[in-house]
Design a protein around this motif. Structure first.
Motif, PDB file in Angstrom:
ATOM      1  N   ILE A 327      43.243   3.833  -8.527  1.00 57.19           N
ATOM      2  CA  ILE A 327      44.411   4.615  -8.108  1.00 57.19           C
ATOM      3  C   ILE A 327      44.511   5.889  -8.925  1.00 57.19           C
ATOM      4  O   ILE A 327      44.365   5.869 -10.157  1.00 57.19           O
ATOM      5  N   ASN A 328      44.772   6.983  -8.266  1.00 59.29           N
ATOM      6  CA  ASN A 328      45.127   8.224  -8.951  1.00 59.29           C
ATOM      7  C   ASN A 328      46.636   8.247  -9.140  1.00 59.29           C
ATOM      8  O   ASN A 328      47.385   8.323  -8.167  1.00 59.29           O
ATOM      9  N   ARG A 329      47.074   8.123 -10.393  1.00 62.80           N
ATOM     10  CA  ARG A 329      48.494   8.276 -10.653  1.00 62.80           C
ATOM     11  C   ARG A 329      48.835   9.763 -10.600  1.00 62.80           C
ATOM     12  O   ARG A 329      47.997  10.597 -10.303  1.00 62.80           O
ATOM     13  N   LYS A 334      40.675  10.793 -10.444  1.00 56.09           N
ATOM     14  CA  LYS A 334      39.519   9.975 -10.781  1.00 56.09           C
ATOM     15  C   LYS A 334      38.506  10.028  -9.637  1.00 56.09           C
ATOM     16  O   LYS A 334      38.872   9.937  -8.466  1.00 56.09           O
ATOM     17  N   GLU A 335      37.269  10.144  -9.978  1.00 59.91           N
ATOM     18  CA  GLU A 335      36.222  10.280  -8.966  1.00 59.91           C
ATOM     19  C   GLU A 335      36.132   9.046  -8.062  1.00 59.91           C
ATOM     20  O   GLU A 335      35.955   9.165  -6.851  1.00 59.91           O
ATOM     21  N   GLY A 336      36.252   7.861  -8.637  1.00 65.44           N
ATOM     22  CA  GLY A 336      36.081   6.651  -7.840  1.00 65.44           C
ATOM     23  C   GLY A 336      37.348   6.151  -7.166  1.00 65.44           C
ATOM     24  O   GLY A 336      37.290   5.248  -6.331  1.00 65.44           O
ATOM     25  N   MET A 357      60.311   5.300  -1.271  1.00 67.85           N
ATOM     26  CA  MET A 357      59.352   4.238  -1.595  1.00 67.85           C
ATOM     27  C   MET A 357      58.424   4.669  -2.724  1.00 67.85           C
ATOM     28  O   MET A 357      58.281   5.852  -3.026  1.00 67.85           O
ATOM     29  N   ILE A 358      57.802   3.690  -3.353  1.00 63.66           N
ATOM     30  CA  ILE A 358      56.625   3.904  -4.183  1.00 63.66           C
ATOM     31  C   ILE A 358      55.437   3.714  -3.253  1.00 63.66           C
ATOM     32  O   ILE A 358      55.313   2.673  -2.602  1.00 63.66           O
ATOM     33  N   ALA A 359      54.576   4.724  -3.153  1.00 68.80           N
ATOM     34  CA  ALA A 359      53.569   4.743  -2.097  1.00 68.80           C
ATOM     35  C   ALA A 359      52.160   4.944  -2.626  1.00 68.80           C
ATOM     36  O   ALA A 359      51.943   5.654  -3.610  1.00 68.80           O
ATOM     37  N   LEU A 360      51.205   4.316  -1.941  1.00 70.21           N
ATOM     38  CA  LEU A 360      49.777   4.533  -2.163  1.00 70.21           C
ATOM     39  C   LEU A 360      49.194   5.114  -0.886  1.00 70.21           C
ATOM     40  O   LEU A 360      49.184   4.457   0.164  1.00 70.21           O
ATOM     41  N   TYR A 361      48.728   6.364  -0.968  1.00 68.37           N
ATOM     42  CA  TYR A 361      48.164   7.041   0.191  1.00 68.37           C
ATOM     43  C   TYR A 361      46.642   7.091   0.100  1.00 68.37           C
ATOM     44  O   TYR A 361      46.076   7.305  -0.985  1.00 68.37           O
ATOM     45  N   ASP A 362      45.976   6.898   1.235  1.00 72.79           N
ATOM     46  CA  ASP A 362      44.526   7.036   1.324  1.00 72.79           C
ATOM     47  C   ASP A 362      44.147   8.468   0.973  1.00 72.79           C
ATOM     48  O   ASP A 362      44.640   9.420   1.579  1.00 72.79           O
ATOM     49  N   LYS A 363      43.301   8.620  -0.042  1.00 74.12           N
ATOM     50  CA  LYS A 363      42.956   9.955  -0.531  1.00 74.12           C
ATOM     51  C   LYS A 363      42.241  10.791   0.527  1.00 74.12           C
ATOM     52  O   LYS A 363      42.397  12.011   0.573  1.00 74.12           O
ATOM     53  N   GLU A 364      41.502  10.141   1.400  1.00 78.78           N
ATOM     54  CA  GLU A 364      40.728  10.881   2.404  1.00 78.78           C
ATOM     55  C   GLU A 364      41.536  11.181   3.655  1.00 78.78           C
ATOM     56  O   GLU A 364      41.506  12.295   4.172  1.00 78.78           O
ATOM     57  N   THR A 365      42.284  10.201   4.146  1.00 79.21           N
ATOM     58  CA  THR A 365      42.972  10.362   5.436  1.00 79.21           C
ATOM     59  C   THR A 365      44.452  10.709   5.302  1.00 79.21           C
ATOM     60  O   THR A 365      45.063  11.173   6.258  1.00 79.21           O
ATOM     61  N   GLY A 366      45.027  10.459   4.131  1.00 77.78           N
ATOM     62  CA  GLY A 366      46.455  10.684   3.953  1.00 77.78           C
ATOM     63  C   GLY A 366      47.318   9.570   4.518  1.00 77.78           C
ATOM     64  O   GLY A 366      48.554   9.630   4.458  1.00 77.78           O
TER      65      GLY A 366
END
Length: 483
Positions: A327-329, A334-336, A357-366
């Motif tokens: 996860i990128n905070r 981070k590369e991986g 919300m506290i959210a985790l978004y897909d880095k590539e697709t958003g």
């Protein structure tokens, strides 16, 4: 005792004004006969009535000993600034008790106003066949100073808090005078009712006495089941915390609270009992309720966003982990990492969108991969208590020879709030620290979920208004640290 369907109102009938004559014994008998194992009281002031509501705390966590329901929020239709304060409603199963029986208050709820912050009791007369309308009605005696509202929780067959039973007495009653004379009485606060109070001055005294008795002893880890059965030795990873509770008799004391008296207990692993060392503490472990993950399995999520952590003899992956490294905070790259962490709808501890919300978004697709709505997190948070005692321990040995020893350097956290948690998360002091793992067994992935929000013990001042450090060897030297 069943719910009575009766249109009579003993709070209005002049011949039945028991609430102005009730003494503390009658209050005790009415509530305990209704199933309450312990009793709390709130002294009422002139603005505590059916119209102006009853202030009970600053945060839902102040009421963690009550069976609060799922928080609900409806955005106001008007977008004008004068549309009213932000309001989150939390239902509570409430029954009024009278000499005639018990009566449901179907619309009882806690009104949480984050921007003040305040929690007020509301809707307690609406739809109730026999409630304390005479004493609580805004047009009747609802402005009388020193009325007292007594209440306690009733457990179900599984030992979980099921509903609240309550009653109100008039200011002139012997029961109200008893409250004003109690050692535990505090203006503006919910207070425990003791009949033969042995409580010393100071809110830590009961827990202090209990901890002193077990401090410095090498204890074989054990746990106490709800049935009363004892398992000894007990050497699972959570053994120290369960041993602490078992040693203090948790489950047998008659004072409500998450763990012991008014305290939530946290056993903290330390390298030494002679000094305070940093240690990461788990706050709660909610699963996400929003995003891609809600339509897919835990295994699918870890395969998509985690990393390989094990291979078989042929070099093929047979284990994946999903951890904070994936996860990128905030402001990380981070590369991986395949996910970006965001805090949505947050301004500060008193100003946030309940639909955030506290959210985790897909880095590539958003795309939203996983999210924890604030209302869902609040539902977990309100079960936490506004007083926590962090008790250090060291564990020695292994297997059946394992021992646990608890130390004297206790840290107390007092007065928390959900807004403070969100602020601590924004400041990267409280963190999402997952440890989800999947392993390949017989051709299918077996998940081991561990979704946890954690904070370092050195940073807990971020989620409490007061921090006190105590050495049980010399408790009079309590040090208070400003948050």
């Amino acid at each position: 005792m069943g719910i009575v369907e009766n249109m009579n109102d003993t709070h209005v009938n002049d011949d039945e004004r028991w609430f102005d004559r009730a003494d503390i014994q009658q209050v005790h008998d009415l509530l305990t006969n209704a199933g309450a194992e312990s009793i709390w009281v709130k002294r009422l002031v002139p603005n505590n009535n059916s119209k102006q509501q009853i202030f009970l705390g600053s945060d839902p966590s102040d009421l963690a000993f009550l069976p609060l329901g799922t928080p609900q929020y409806k955005a106001p239709k008007s977008q004008k600034k004068k549309a009213g304060p932000l309001l989150i409603r939390i239902p509570v199963p409430w029954r009024w008790v009278t000499p005639n029986g018990e009566f449901n208050a179907p619309n009882a709820n806690m009104c949480f106003y984050p921007q003040y912050p305040e929690v007020r009791f509301s809707g307690f007369l609406q739809g109730c066949k026999e409630g304390p309308s005479e004493l609580m009605g805004e047009s009747k005696r609802g402005h009388e100073l020193n009325r007292c509202m007594f209440f306690g929780t009733v457990k179900d067959s599984d030992g979980e808090n099921d509903h609240v039973v309550a009653l109100v007495v008039g200011a002139s009653s012997p029961a109200a005078q008893y409250v004003l004379d109690m050692d535990t009485f505090e203006k503006g606060h919910i207070c425990p009712v003791f009949y033969e109070s042995k409580k010393k001055v100071g809110e830590f005294s009961i827990l202090e006495e209990a901890l002193v008795k077990i401090m410095g002893k090498k204890i074989v880890p054990w746990r106490r089941l709800n049935s009363g059965e004892q398992i000894k030795p007990y050497i699972a990873p959570n053994a120290p915390g369960l041993t602490l509770e078992a040693e203090l008799g948790v489950g047998e004391n008659a004072i409500p609270g998450p763990d012991f008296d008014v305290w939530e207990l946290k056993a903290i692993s330390q390298k030494s009992l002679e000094r305070r060392n940093n240690h990461r503490v788990t706050l709660f472990t909610p699963q996400p309720d929003l995003g891609w993950i809600t339509n897919h399995t835990q295994a699918e999520f870890v395969l998509k966003y985690g990393h390989v952590s094990g291979v078989d003899e042929n070099g093929k992956p047979n284990e994946y982990y999903f951890t904070s490294g994936d996860i990128n905070r905030f402001d990380e790259s981070k590369e991986g990492a395949k996910l970006n962490l965001r805090l949505v709808g947050f301004t500060d501890s008193k100003n946030y969108d309940p639909n955030g919300m506290i959210a985790l978004y897909d880095k590539e697709t958003g795309e939203l991969a996983a999210g924890w709505s604030y209302l869902k997190l609040l539902e977990h948070w309100q079960r936490k208590h506004n007083r926590a005692a962090y008790v250090p321990y060291i564990k020695q040995g292994s297997g059946g020879s394992t021992t646990v020893e608890f130390g004297p350097l206790i840290t107390l956290g007092l007065s928390t709030s959900f807004g403070l948690f969100l602020q601590a998360f924004q400041d990267c002091k409280a963190i999402y620290d997952p440890g989800d793992k999947i392993t390949l067994k017989n051709g299918s992935w077996t998940p081991h979920p561990r979704s946890q929000f954690r904070i370092n013990i050195n940073d807990i001042n971020a989620i409490y208004q007061r921090i006190c450090e105590i050495d049980l060897r010399t408790p009079e030297t309590m040090q208070e640290k400003e948050s």
